[in-house]
Every structure is written in structure tokens, then in C-alpha cells.
Design an enzyme around this catalytic site. Structure first.
Site, PDB file in Angstrom:
ATOM      1  N   THR A 130       6.806   5.325  10.117  1.00 19.92           N
ATOM      2  CA  THR A 130       7.851   4.458  10.158  1.00 19.92           C
ATOM      3  C   THR A 130       9.157   5.094  10.286  1.00 19.92           C
ATOM      4  O   THR A 130       9.411   5.690   9.242  1.00 19.92           O
ATOM      5  CB  THR A 130       7.903   3.146   9.554  1.00 19.92           C
ATOM      6  OG1 THR A 130       6.784   2.651   9.492  1.00 19.92           O
ATOM      7  CG2 THR A 130       8.886   2.439   9.902  1.00 19.92           C
ATOM      8  N   PHE A 186       0.035   0.141  11.944  1.00 22.62           N
ATOM      9  CA  PHE A 186       0.124  -1.278  11.552  1.00 22.62           C
ATOM     10  C   PHE A 186      -0.482  -1.595  10.630  1.00 22.62           C
ATOM     11  O   PHE A 186      -1.414  -2.707  11.037  1.00 22.62           O
ATOM     12  CB  PHE A 186       0.114  -2.299  12.851  1.00 22.62           C
ATOM     13  CG  PHE A 186       1.242  -1.691  14.059  1.00 22.62           C
ATOM     14  CD1 PHE A 186       2.442  -2.285  13.843  1.00 22.62           C
ATOM     15  CD2 PHE A 186       0.890  -1.128  14.998  1.00 22.62           C
ATOM     16  CE1 PHE A 186       3.520  -2.301  14.857  1.00 22.62           C
ATOM     17  CE2 PHE A 186       2.216  -0.745  15.918  1.00 22.62           C
ATOM     18  CZ  PHE A 186       3.222  -1.159  15.681  1.00 22.62           C
ATOM     19  N   ASN A 236       7.654  -5.895  11.583  1.00 20.27           N
ATOM     20  CA  ASN A 236       7.789  -6.282  10.059  1.00 20.27           C
ATOM     21  C   ASN A 236       8.860  -7.211  10.021  1.00 20.27           C
ATOM     22  O   ASN A 236       8.996  -8.029   9.095  1.00 20.27           O
ATOM     23  CB  ASN A 236       7.987  -4.878   9.351  1.00 20.27           C
ATOM     24  CG  ASN A 236       6.712  -4.169   9.113  1.00 20.27           C
ATOM     25  OD1 ASN A 236       5.734  -4.716   9.219  1.00 20.27           O
ATOM     26  ND2 ASN A 236       6.557  -3.107   8.587  1.00 20.27           N
ATOM     27  N   GLY A 248       6.045 -19.157  -1.107  1.00 22.22           N
ATOM     28  CA  GLY A 248       5.748 -18.576  -2.403  1.00 22.22           C
ATOM     29  C   GLY A 248       6.999 -18.111  -2.832  1.00 22.22           C
ATOM     30  O   GLY A 248       8.029 -18.529  -3.013  1.00 22.22           O
ATOM     31  N   GLY A 266       7.331  -8.574  -1.013  1.00 19.58           N
ATOM     32  CA  GLY A 266       7.931  -7.365  -1.778  1.00 19.58           C
ATOM     33  C   GLY A 266       7.193  -6.069  -0.931  1.00 19.58           C
ATOM     34  O   GLY A 266       6.913  -6.157   0.171  1.00 19.58           O
ATOM     35  N   CYS A 322       7.206  -1.917   2.761  1.00 19.09           N
ATOM     36  CA  CYS A 322       7.455  -1.915   3.886  1.00 19.09           C
ATOM     37  C   CYS A 322       8.709  -3.036   4.557  1.00 19.09           C
ATOM     38  O   CYS A 322       9.584  -2.715   5.128  1.00 19.09           O
ATOM     39  CB  CYS A 322       6.218  -2.218   4.943  1.00 19.09           C
ATOM     40  SG  CYS A 322       5.027  -0.871   4.826  1.00 19.09           S
ATOM     41  N   LYS A 381      12.272  -2.702   2.918  1.00 19.01           N
ATOM     42  CA  LYS A 381      12.703  -1.364   3.527  1.00 19.01           C
ATOM     43  C   LYS A 381      13.018  -1.791   5.152  1.00 19.01           C
ATOM     44  O   LYS A 381      14.202  -1.202   5.397  1.00 19.01           O
ATOM     45  CB  LYS A 381      11.888  -0.228   3.043  1.00 19.01           C
ATOM     46  CG  LYS A 381      12.119   0.915   3.814  1.00 19.01           C
ATOM     47  CD  LYS A 381      11.210   2.176   3.656  1.00 19.01           C
ATOM     48  CE  LYS A 381       9.762   1.888   4.377  1.00 19.01           C
ATOM     49  NZ  LYS A 381       9.777   1.892   5.808  1.00 19.01           N
ATOM     50  N   LYS A 416       1.146  -8.215  -3.749  1.00 18.01           N
ATOM     51  CA  LYS A 416       0.239  -8.941  -2.987  1.00 18.01           C
ATOM     52  C   LYS A 416      -1.082  -8.549  -3.325  1.00 18.01           C
ATOM     53  O   LYS A 416      -1.317  -7.435  -4.229  1.00 18.01           O
ATOM     54  CB  LYS A 416       0.491  -8.923  -1.541  1.00 18.01           C
ATOM     55  CG  LYS A 416      -0.140  -7.391  -0.807  1.00 18.01           C
ATOM     56  CD  LYS A 416      -0.020  -7.455   0.632  1.00 18.01           C
ATOM     57  CE  LYS A 416      -0.864  -6.537   1.149  1.00 18.01           C
ATOM     58  NZ  LYS A 416      -1.186  -6.369   2.716  1.00 18.01           N
ATOM     59  N   ARG A 468       5.992  -1.995  -5.890  1.00 17.59           N
ATOM     60  CA  ARG A 468       7.353  -1.997  -5.461  1.00 17.59           C
ATOM     61  C   ARG A 468       7.955  -3.262  -4.952  1.00 17.59           C
ATOM     62  O   ARG A 468       7.186  -3.939  -4.071  1.00 17.59           O
ATOM     63  CB  ARG A 468       7.352  -0.894  -4.350  1.00 17.59           C
ATOM     64  CG  ARG A 468       7.177   0.639  -4.980  1.00 17.59           C
ATOM     65  CD  ARG A 468       6.913   1.416  -3.785  1.00 17.59           C
ATOM     66  NE  ARG A 468       5.691   1.503  -2.968  1.00 17.59           N
ATOM     67  CZ  ARG A 468       5.149   2.136  -1.951  1.00 17.59           C
ATOM     68  NH1 ARG A 468       5.912   3.118  -1.733  1.00 17.59           N
ATOM     69  NH2 ARG A 468       3.824   2.143  -1.467  1.00 17.59           N
TER      70      ARG A 468
END
Length: 331
Positions: free
Chosen positions: A15, A44, A103, A148, A152, A155, A158, A216, A223
Site C-alpha cells: 500500500t 487485499f 479500507n 464495538g 485498530g 491498516c 494508517k 482483532k 498496533r
């Protein structure tokens, strides 16, 4: 560049900011003295299911300047596109931007449902009912509409911020992206606000159990994980924090050292804890032995940041149960 054959194709998988392909092309031309084919092929892949996503892609996107380059890449990907998934050739700039836009849109859906969940709590509505009510609309669907404590990872945060920066540099006001990022950062405070209200701001000396540290399930990536925002706050309030995660414990240990109590099993984290906060929807947490949970906890209080359990069932079992976008029970 000195080893690049004339027929070689340089493919960028990362990316990268829009315009990177053109810069690589220019650098290679300067180094070789000839035109070199440079393609953009954004991936992806999702953390936790990268192999499956590679073998069975939803689509393959390539950015090329010559059809011949697209033909070579299509032949390369042919074994993975046998189920009629599309091979999409476009300009390198469009391909580079496609990854950011994908994203950013997924991030937008998460922030949107979280904002709606916060409204539901104040209106005595249930976000799960609302989510089902809208998700069956074929124009909307259910993907990424699970409330939720925020997203985070490496990806989404950022890429949303990178898209904002690119827009600003072009003189375009990124109103939606800025709101998405703001909503997400605020959402990471929701669990904190619920815990603070329950304990009337008196956390010093309390013991809190935290299930889930990764941003997740199915990854050890911490991160920008919402759990770390909660942990930092709990430590600042003088609480003892007992944690469990199936994959991310070592990464958290490297960051926090002996500031936390690391528990090999989920139930061990509950021992003498004043409450449990669930921050990642690992399968290990979805069907626990509730009687054992209640016995291990000092008080049967759960702050569920991922809506794993049914509130009425938790109330029947004697728990005080706080979730996202649904009325609290057992208070």
C-alpha cells in the site's frame, strides 16, 4: 536496476501513496536509460486469513500503462480466478487509490455503526435489532456493521489518515475521513467511560480482568488495539490488571513488562477481579462457563466491548452486564 531484463515487469504489492508507481518508473528510467514496465498490484489480504484470501480473492486489481503488462499478470493470476472472480486492470494511480478507498470505506462502516450504537444506548434501543433491521436491505448488508470499541491494527487507522493527508495536499477537505477517525478514537473511550461510571471513578486498588489484547481475533497484532487504550487508563488509575489473549500476550509483555498480570487461561484472569472487560471477540470467550466466571470474579460485572453475550441471559445468571449499543442489565 542494473540486473533488470528489458522484458521484466516490476510489480508493487505494498500500500503506497498515489503516485509511487510513477516515481518508480522515473527512477528506473533514469537508472537504465530505457522505459521499464511498472505495475501496481495492491493486496487485499486480511490479517488472520491471508492464505485463504490469496487463494480465493474477491478480485485482483492491477494498475498498468500497457495492455501487454495486464495480459501477463492476468495469466499469472489465472489459477486463482477460476470461480469467475474479476481481474480488474486500470491505471496505476487508480489501483494505488483503490486500496486506500476500500479500507477507508470499511472504516467508515465501523465508525458509523459505533456512532449509531452510542445513540441507541441513550434512546433505550438495541443496536443489534437496528443492525438486523438495516442489514437485510440488499443495498446495505451486514459486513463491518458490528458495534464495538473501535478498530485498530496496521491498516485502517494508517490508511484513513493517509487518505486525509493526500486530500489535504490536493486542496480537498476530507470531512468524512476526519469524522471517521475522530469517531473511532472516541469509541476507544467508551469502555473507559462505562467502567469509570460503574466504579464512580474509584479504581485505585481494584483488580480488572481484560480478555482480548489483539486488535482483532486470529492475529497477535496489537498496533492501535483498543485494549491497550483501556489498559493504559486502568494503570493510570492505580488498578491491578490481569490479562489474557490466545495470541498477543508476548507482544503485550514486551510493551508492558511486569506492569500486568499475564494469565495463561481466560478463567485465571478472573480470579478475585472486580470486573471483566472483553476487548477482542476471540472464539475462546464466546461460550464460557458462566457459573465458573461468577465464582472466580469478586463481583459478577462484565463490560463487553464486543457484544458477545445476550443481555437477558446475563441478567438471569446474576451478572451486571454492560455492552455496546444495548441497555445495561443487572444494575
Amino acid at each position: 536496476a542494473p540486473h533488470l531484463r528489458p522484458e521484466a515487469i516490476v510489480v508493487t504489492k505494498s500500500t503506497v501513496p498515489v503516485g509511487t508507481n510513477a516515481k518508480i518508473y522515473a527512477r528506473l528510467k533514469e537508472a537504465t536509460g530505457r522505459d521499464c514496465d511498472v505495475a501496481s498490484n495492491p493486496e487485499f489480504l486480511k490479517e488472520g486469513s491471508a492464505i485463504e484470501d490469496f487463494i480465493k480473492p474477491d478480485r485482483v486489481v492491477v494498475g498498468v500503462r500497457r495492455q501487454e503488462v495486464a495480459d501477463v499478470l492476468q495469466e499469472l493470476y489465472k489459477p486463482f480466478l477460476r470461480t469467475e472472480k474479476p481481474f480488474l486492470a486500470m491505471s496505476p494511480e487508480s489501483a494505488e487509490l483503490t486500496k486506500y478507498v476500500a479500507n477507508a470505506l470499511l472504516s467508515t462502516k465501523i465508525s458509523f455503526i459505533n456512532e449509531m450504537a452510542n445513540m441507541c444506548e441513550r434512546m433505550n434501543a438495541d443496536i443489534n435489532d437496528v443492525r438486523r433491521g438495516i442489514g437485510h436491505d440488499s443495498r446495505i448488508g451486514f459486513a463491518f456493521l458490528f458495534p464495538g470499541v473501535g478498530y485498530g491494527g496496521s491498516c485502517f487507522p494508517k490508511d484513513v489518515r493517509a487518505l486525509m493527508k493526500m486530500a489535504e495536499e490536493l486542496g480537498v477537505e476530507p470531512r468524512i475521513m476526519r469524522a471517521v477517525d475522530d469517531v473511532n478514537e472516541n469509541q476507544k473511550q467508551v469502555a473507559i467511560e462505562k467502567i469509570q461510571a460503574h466504579f464512580a471513578g474509584k479504581l485505585r486498588g481494584k483488580t480488572m480482568a481484560v480478555w482480548g489484547l489483539a486488535f482483532k481475533p486470529r492475529t497477535d497484532d496489537i498496533r492501535e488495539a483498543p485494549a491497550l487504550v483501556l489498559i493504559d487508563w486502568l494503570l493510570s488509575q492505580g488498578a491491578v490488571v490481569r490479562v489474557h489473549d490466545p495470541e498477543a500476550m508476548e507482544n503485550v509483555r514486551q510493551q508492558y513488562g511486569d506492569k500486568l498480570v499475564y494469565c495463561p487461561k481466560p478463567m485465571e484472569a478472573l480470579d478475585k477481579a472486580d470486573a471483566l472487560a472483553i476487548m477482542t471477540e476471540w472464539g475462546d470467550y464466546q461460550r464460557p462457563e458462566f457459573k465458573e466466571m461468577a465464582a472466580r470474579l469478586r463481583s459478577p460485572v462484565i463490560f463487553d466491548g464486543r457484544n458477545l453475550y445476550e443481555p437477558r441471559k446475563m441478567q438471569r445468571l446474576g451478572f451486571t452486564y454492560h455492552s455496546i449499543g444495548r441497555p445495561a442489565v443487572g444494575m
